[in-house]
Design a protein around this motif. Structure first.
Motif, PDB file in Angstrom:
ATOM      1  N   PRO A 101       0.794  -1.237   0.000  1.00  0.00           N
ATOM      2  CA  PRO A 101       0.000   0.000   0.000  1.00  0.00           C
ATOM      3  C   PRO A 101       0.826   1.288   0.000  1.00  0.00           C
ATOM      4  N   ASP A 102       2.066   1.238   0.462  1.00  0.00           N
ATOM      5  CA  ASP A 102       2.883   2.454   0.448  1.00  0.00           C
ATOM      6  C   ASP A 102       3.271   2.874  -0.968  1.00  0.00           C
ATOM      7  N   ARG A 103       2.962   2.059  -1.964  1.00  0.00           N
ATOM      8  CA  ARG A 103       3.257   2.383  -3.369  1.00  0.00           C
ATOM      9  C   ARG A 103       2.051   3.051  -4.046  1.00  0.00           C
ATOM     10  N   ILE A 104       1.052   3.427  -3.244  1.00  0.00           N
ATOM     11  CA  ILE A 104      -0.098   4.178  -3.748  1.00  0.00           C
ATOM     12  C   ILE A 104       0.125   5.633  -3.361  1.00  0.00           C
ATOM     13  N   ARG A 105       0.051   6.520  -4.323  1.00  0.00           N
ATOM     14  CA  ARG A 105       0.296   7.939  -4.067  1.00  0.00           C
ATOM     15  C   ARG A 105      -0.800   8.788  -4.694  1.00  0.00           C
ATOM     16  N   GLY A 106      -0.946   9.971  -4.147  1.00  0.00           N
ATOM     17  CA  GLY A 106      -1.827  10.964  -4.748  1.00  0.00           C
ATOM     18  C   GLY A 106      -1.031  11.772  -5.757  1.00  0.00           C
ATOM     19  N   HIS A 107      -1.699  12.286  -6.769  1.00  0.00           N
ATOM     20  CA  HIS A 107      -1.049  13.099  -7.787  1.00  0.00           C
ATOM     21  C   HIS A 107      -0.258  14.243  -7.151  1.00  0.00           C
ATOM     22  N   SER A 108      -0.845  14.842  -6.119  1.00  0.00           N
ATOM     23  CA  SER A 108      -0.199  15.989  -5.469  1.00  0.00           C
ATOM     24  C   SER A 108       1.136  15.636  -4.821  1.00  0.00           C
ATOM     25  N   GLU A 109       1.312  14.386  -4.441  1.00  0.00           N
ATOM     26  CA  GLU A 109       2.576  13.965  -3.828  1.00  0.00           C
ATOM     27  C   GLU A 109       3.710  13.907  -4.844  1.00  0.00           C
ATOM     28  N   LEU A 110       3.367  13.728  -6.105  1.00  0.00           N
ATOM     29  CA  LEU A 110       4.371  13.531  -7.142  1.00  0.00           C
ATOM     30  C   LEU A 110       4.600  14.762  -8.004  1.00  0.00           C
ATOM     31  N   ASP A 111       3.619  15.632  -8.097  1.00  0.00           N
ATOM     32  CA  ASP A 111       3.721  16.824  -8.934  1.00  0.00           C
ATOM     33  C   ASP A 111       3.787  18.043  -8.024  1.00  0.00           C
ATOM     34  N   ARG A 112       4.940  18.627  -7.929  1.00  0.00           N
ATOM     35  CA  ARG A 112       5.156  19.768  -7.027  1.00  0.00           C
ATOM     36  C   ARG A 112       5.046  21.118  -7.741  1.00  0.00           C
ATOM     37  N   SER A 113       4.615  21.126  -8.995  1.00  0.00           N
ATOM     38  CA  SER A 113       4.575  22.376  -9.751  1.00  0.00           C
ATOM     39  C   SER A 113       3.544  23.341  -9.158  1.00  0.00           C
ATOM     40  N   ALA A 114       3.697  24.615  -9.497  1.00  0.00           N
ATOM     41  CA  ALA A 114       2.837  25.662  -8.964  1.00  0.00           C
ATOM     42  C   ALA A 114       2.479  26.642 -10.080  1.00  0.00           C
ATOM     43  N   PHE A 115       1.502  27.491  -9.802  1.00  0.00           N
ATOM     44  CA  PHE A 115       1.134  28.550 -10.739  1.00  0.00           C
ATOM     45  C   PHE A 115       0.883  29.818  -9.943  1.00  0.00           C
ATOM     46  N   GLU A 116       0.935  30.946 -10.637  1.00  0.00           N
ATOM     47  CA  GLU A 116       0.695  32.222  -9.984  1.00  0.00           C
ATOM     48  C   GLU A 116      -0.682  32.737 -10.382  1.00  0.00           C
ATOM     49  N   CYS A 117      -1.362  33.302  -9.407  1.00  0.00           N
ATOM     50  CA  CYS A 117      -2.690  33.856  -9.668  1.00  0.00           C
ATOM     51  C   CYS A 117      -2.936  34.999  -8.694  1.00  0.00           C
ATOM     52  N   GLY A 118      -3.240  36.163  -9.214  1.00  0.00           N
ATOM     53  CA  GLY A 118      -3.530  37.310  -8.356  1.00  0.00           C
ATOM     54  C   GLY A 118      -2.372  37.676  -7.449  1.00  0.00           C
ATOM     55  N   GLY A 119      -1.151  37.443  -7.913  1.00  0.00           N
ATOM     56  CA  GLY A 119       0.031  37.778  -7.135  1.00  0.00           C
ATOM     57  C   GLY A 119       0.435  36.736  -6.102  1.00  0.00           C
TER      58      GLY A 119
END
Length: 178
Positions: free
Chosen positions: A130-148
């Motif tokens: 079960p430790d090999r199950i991950r959420g997308h957010s755990e693997l994708d650390r990218s970010a975006f800017e919005c409203g500063g």
């Protein structure tokens, strides 16, 4: 060439082409974005609208899509690469859950039960824990800017988001798979 040798060669070829799976990634179909310099959240849609969306966007794909009622649709064959999380596509199975993914939209019991049944089968098939199950957010650390401000681009399947502490039932799922 004798038939038994042909069958053996075909079996060896298919084994050699099998891709190693060591990760299962869970996603939500909705997600955050920026519109007119304001943070917003794309809704998760329906099973049918998501099947159409993925069909119209061949650059993204999934292995399984699970609707709110637990109906499960297969996408890309497990033996093939689905494009669902940068840097981890070749070694993973991607599961999309129809959900806004905003940490507030509930995951219905039928959907979670279908997910747990699918995870059970996948863990057994690929000899994973079960430790090999991950959420997308755990693997994708990218970010975006919005409203500063900067925001995490991926918070799915149901992680923290402004106004929410997250609601994906990780504990229940992991405990059921031990």
């Amino acid at each position: 060439m004798p038939t038994s040798i042909c069958i053996l060669l075909l079996a060896m070829a298919s084994t050699a082409m099998a891709r190693p799976i060591d990760l299962i990634v869970i996603h939500a179909t909705g997600g955050p974005g920026c519109r007119d310099d304001r943070l917003w959240h794309a809704p998760g849609g329906t099973l049918e609208s998501n099947v159409r969306h993925f069909a119209n966007h061949p650059d993204i794909s999934y292995h399984y899509l699970i609707g709110r009622d637990g109906e499960t649709v297969a996408g890309v064959a497990e033996s093939e690469v689905a494009h669902h999380v940068r840097g981890h596509n070749r070694n993973s199975i991607g599961i999309e859950l129809v959900n806004d993914g905003n940490g507030k939209d509930p995951f219905p019991p039928a959907q979670i039960n279908a997910l747990m049944g699918l995870l059970d089968r996948l863990l057994l098939r690929y000899r994973l824990t079960p430790d090999r199950i991950r959420g997308h957010s755990e693997l994708d650390r990218s970010a975006f800017e919005c409203g500063g401000k900067r925001y995490k681009r991926k918070i799915d399947p149901g992680g923290e988001y402004p106004g929410s502490t997250g609601n994906f039932p990780w504990k229940r799922i992991r405990e059921s798979l031990r």
